[in-house]
Design a protein around this motif. Sequence first.
Motif, PDB file in Angstrom:
ATOM      1  N   PRO A  90     -23.742  42.324  -1.168  1.00 40.44           N
ATOM      2  CA  PRO A  90     -24.662  41.189  -1.295  1.00 40.44           C
ATOM      3  C   PRO A  90     -24.711  40.265  -0.081  1.00 40.44           C
ATOM      4  CG  PRO A  90     -23.483  41.489  -3.342  1.00 40.44           C
ATOM      5  CD  PRO A  90     -22.871  42.438  -2.347  1.00 40.44           C
ATOM      6  N   ASN A 109     -28.203  39.884   1.719  1.00 40.48           N
ATOM      7  CA  ASN A 109     -28.794  38.548   1.742  1.00 40.48           C
ATOM      8  C   ASN A 109     -29.244  38.187   3.164  1.00 40.48           C
ATOM      9  OD1 ASN A 109     -29.462  35.871   0.813  1.00 40.48           O
ATOM     10  ND2 ASN A 109     -27.505  35.182   1.637  1.00 40.48           N
ATOM     11  N   ASP A 144     -35.612  43.656  -6.396  1.00 41.67           N
ATOM     12  CA  ASP A 144     -34.775  43.320  -7.552  1.00 41.67           C
ATOM     13  C   ASP A 144     -34.758  44.461  -8.571  1.00 41.67           C
ATOM     14  OD1 ASP A 144     -33.180  41.083  -7.710  1.00 41.67           O
ATOM     15  OD2 ASP A 144     -34.727  39.786  -8.543  1.00 41.67           O
ATOM     16  N   LYS A 176     -31.499  46.622  -9.639  1.00 41.24           N
ATOM     17  CA  LYS A 176     -31.069  46.626 -11.045  1.00 41.24           C
ATOM     18  C   LYS A 176     -31.009  48.052 -11.578  1.00 41.24           C
ATOM     19  CE  LYS A 176     -32.203  44.874 -15.595  1.00 41.24           C
ATOM     20  NZ  LYS A 176     -33.170  44.167 -16.430  1.00 41.24           N
ATOM     21  N   TYR A 200     -26.890  47.465  -9.331  1.00 43.53           N
ATOM     22  CA  TYR A 200     -26.420  46.447  -8.382  1.00 43.53           C
ATOM     23  C   TYR A 200     -25.828  45.272  -9.146  1.00 43.53           C
ATOM     24  CZ  TYR A 200     -26.414  44.362  -3.696  1.00 43.53           C
ATOM     25  OH  TYR A 200     -26.043  43.841  -2.476  1.00 43.53           O
ATOM     26  N   GLN A 201     -24.839  44.623  -8.567  1.00 42.02           N
ATOM     27  CA  GLN A 201     -24.057  43.606  -9.261  1.00 42.02           C
ATOM     28  C   GLN A 201     -24.723  42.243  -9.401  1.00 42.02           C
ATOM     29  OE1 GLN A 201     -21.006  44.395  -6.534  1.00 42.02           O
ATOM     30  NE2 GLN A 201     -21.473  42.707  -5.165  1.00 42.02           N
ATOM     31  N   THR A 202     -25.807  41.990  -8.678  1.00 46.07           N
ATOM     32  CA  THR A 202     -26.430  40.670  -8.737  1.00 46.07           C
ATOM     33  C   THR A 202     -27.929  40.787  -8.502  1.00 46.07           C
ATOM     34  OG1 THR A 202     -26.279  38.392  -7.910  1.00 46.07           O
ATOM     35  CG2 THR A 202     -26.034  40.145  -6.292  1.00 46.07           C
ATOM     36  N   SER A 203     -28.632  39.688  -8.680  1.00 48.28           N
ATOM     37  CA  SER A 203     -30.087  39.659  -8.576  1.00 48.28           C
ATOM     38  C   SER A 203     -30.530  38.846  -7.356  1.00 48.28           C
ATOM     39  CB  SER A 203     -30.652  39.015  -9.851  1.00 48.28           C
ATOM     40  OG  SER A 203     -31.978  38.616  -9.674  1.00 48.28           O
ATOM     41  N   GLU A 230     -32.120  35.556  -8.705  1.00 51.01           N
ATOM     42  CA  GLU A 230     -31.331  34.537  -9.388  1.00 51.01           C
ATOM     43  C   GLU A 230     -29.879  34.422  -8.925  1.00 51.01           C
ATOM     44  OE1 GLU A 230     -31.764  35.265 -13.558  1.00 51.01           O
ATOM     45  OE2 GLU A 230     -33.947  35.094 -13.457  1.00 51.01           O
ATOM     46  N   GLY A 231     -29.341  35.434  -8.281  1.00 49.75           N
ATOM     47  CA  GLY A 231     -27.927  35.429  -7.907  1.00 49.75           C
ATOM     48  C   GLY A 231     -27.596  34.419  -6.817  1.00 49.75           C
ATOM     49  N   GLN A 232     -26.432  33.795  -6.939  1.00 54.01           N
ATOM     50  CA  GLN A 232     -25.972  32.824  -5.941  1.00 54.01           C
ATOM     51  C   GLN A 232     -25.838  33.467  -4.562  1.00 54.01           C
ATOM     52  OE1 GLN A 232     -25.553  29.613  -6.057  1.00 54.01           O
ATOM     53  NE2 GLN A 232     -26.045  29.416  -8.213  1.00 54.01           N
ATOM     54  N   GLU A 233     -25.541  34.766  -4.542  1.00 53.15           N
ATOM     55  CA  GLU A 233     -25.329  35.471  -3.288  1.00 53.15           C
ATOM     56  C   GLU A 233     -26.605  35.554  -2.443  1.00 53.15           C
ATOM     57  OE1 GLU A 233     -24.712  36.550  -6.308  1.00 53.15           O
ATOM     58  OE2 GLU A 233     -22.690  37.362  -6.452  1.00 53.15           O
TER      59      GLU A 233
END
Length: 141
Positions: A32, A36, A67, A71, A75-78, A81-84
């Motif tokens: 991530p 990012n 996204d 998904k 994958y571990q985050t979005s 919406e993910g903080q990463e």
Amino acid sequence: NTKLAGQRDLKKICGWLKEFKKEERPLYQIPPHELNDYLSQFFINVSKANGENYQPGSLDTMKFSIDRYLKDNGYQTSVSEGQEFRLTRKALKAKFQDLFSAGFGRKPNASNHSHRKKKRGYGSVVLYDVRTQKQQSLHCG
């Protein structure tokens, strides 16, 4: 077709990553913090093959395509919406502001002069009046 559009979006981002970042891994294999950084740069710099800018809605669609792909591959985050992925969302917001300032994203030929766009949160709606070029927030319930 949404599936074909998603495939085109992924082809564009993967091509950009290969050309400008020499990145060969599938998106879902990129951690991530790296992804990012890549996506924030991609969204700031991406343009059509003819050099023209994309409409803000097209960039948003690209984000959702990425996204969905992530998904579907566990994958571990979005990105949405993910903080990463705060930097990616911040870059998109800055790009949107630049595009809106340059006149992109407006629909002067639409039959209705107010356009509704759903915002986060229950019943939150933004109206955009093309004639006055102003936004008005409404919160229901």
